[in-house]
Design an enzyme around this catalytic site. Sequence first.
Site, PDB file in Angstrom:
ATOM      1  N   ASP A 171      -4.698  29.267  73.656  1.00  0.00           N
ATOM      2  CA  ASP A 171      -3.637  29.656  72.722  1.00  0.00           C
ATOM      3  C   ASP A 171      -2.853  30.895  73.157  1.00  0.00           C
ATOM      4  OD1 ASP A 171      -5.522  31.619  72.309  1.00  0.00           O
ATOM      5  OD2 ASP A 171      -5.698  31.325  70.153  1.00  0.00           O
ATOM      6  N   TYR A 262      -3.340  38.716  80.436  1.00  0.00           N
ATOM      7  CA  TYR A 262      -4.614  38.897  81.131  1.00  0.00           C
ATOM      8  C   TYR A 262      -4.440  39.305  82.590  1.00  0.00           C
ATOM      9  CZ  TYR A 262      -7.272  36.957  77.234  1.00  0.00           C
ATOM     10  OH  TYR A 262      -7.861  36.754  76.010  1.00  0.00           O
TER      11      TYR A 262
END
Length: 440
Positions: A171, A262
């Site tokens: 997600d 990330y």
Amino acid sequence: MKKNNIVLVGGGSTWTPGILKAMTTHLDQFALNRVVLYDVDAERQNVIGEFAKILFQEEAPEVEVAYTTDKEVAYRDVDFVFCQMRTGGFNMREQDEKIPLSLGLIGQETCGPGGFAYGLRSIRDMVEMVNDVRRLSPDAWILNYTNPAAIVALALDRIFPDDNRILNICDQPVNLMRSYAKLIDHDVNKLEPTYFGLNHFGWFTAIYDEDGNDVAPKIKEIALNGGFSPVDAEQRDQSWLDTYAMVEDMLKDFPDYLPNTYLQYYLYPEYKLAKLDPHFTRTDEVRAGREKKVFAECARIVENGTASDSSVVHNDAHGDMMVEVAASIANNLRKTYIVIVRNDGIVANLPDDVMIEVAASLGKNGPAPYAVGQIDTFYKGLIEGQHAFEKLTVEAYLEGSYTKALQALTLNRTVVDAKKARQVLDALIAANKDYWPELK
């Protein structure tokens, strides 16, 4: 419209209320007959399960709701498996974060040594789940959120190469799209992304509006001049606010594309390490924040017998995406989502066996990914190094190979040094003796 039977694996998760709320919200797109929560931890699931019964009684009383710790009940006669398991629970997540940090390395649940440890734990239970589902519901779609999705997806592709009804999703691209839309005051449903990379390791190359205009340059400009925060910033812990803020730094250094958040751990490992507290990690933050809040709120709802005034049952990207992906498959809607698929030429200059994360249309036959073509040397080099880490991690699990585990960690950009890789590997082996295969 067919009414579907669903099993939600990881029913005791703090993310479960959001998925359940998404189910009741999207009944016009995705009709339900039965929803079963399944978890190996009965104590955690009982509170969430009783909350689920109250929520559906109020919002969708025609849907049968149950919860169980018996997989023979959970997986029988289902159309879709929504999977979000966490092998080892928060206790092992804490080890994933704190062991590397104690040795001067990034401690994060899906990246670096922590992601490696979590990946080796997840593979066993994911393989068992697929085998159980195929025995009891051979034609079910398995939609997987289980982390680290990149390693899990690669392992499942290796072990079940001909199973075309397993789809690994994440997600975070949707969270980013919602945040971009808020930044430019636009309806996210009218934006179309182009994207490439690995899970938690990718880039948006363009984002088109309903008129075909690429709004990515506008998003970059705003983020560079005013910073960047998540669309639901008021509900986020501080670590997530810090994570989104790093997008500005990544755009300054690498302005070509909009990065997945990330990537900060791989591009700036020393900087990120200096900002992490080895004694209070993300696990501690979740336990003190979301975990405490969700279970307290679900317990209150159960005690009061109503979910009508609850703050825990709001829609979020995590829940909405899972349900919308299922709806697109079940009803052959062919909507576009960013998903994880075998490369097979999608990115022309990467190996076919890379489990690539790209935009695809989703229908009854699964994903039809959009071609990316050639990617530039910098991005190709980063992806090839990360894929090598992921591939060696999976091979270390399948072969019980200490050498391949050491090679994997040495290649990871958050480690690099082979002596550090050996040190953290040995510490993680000791901590995961009940979960990993023996590495020789």
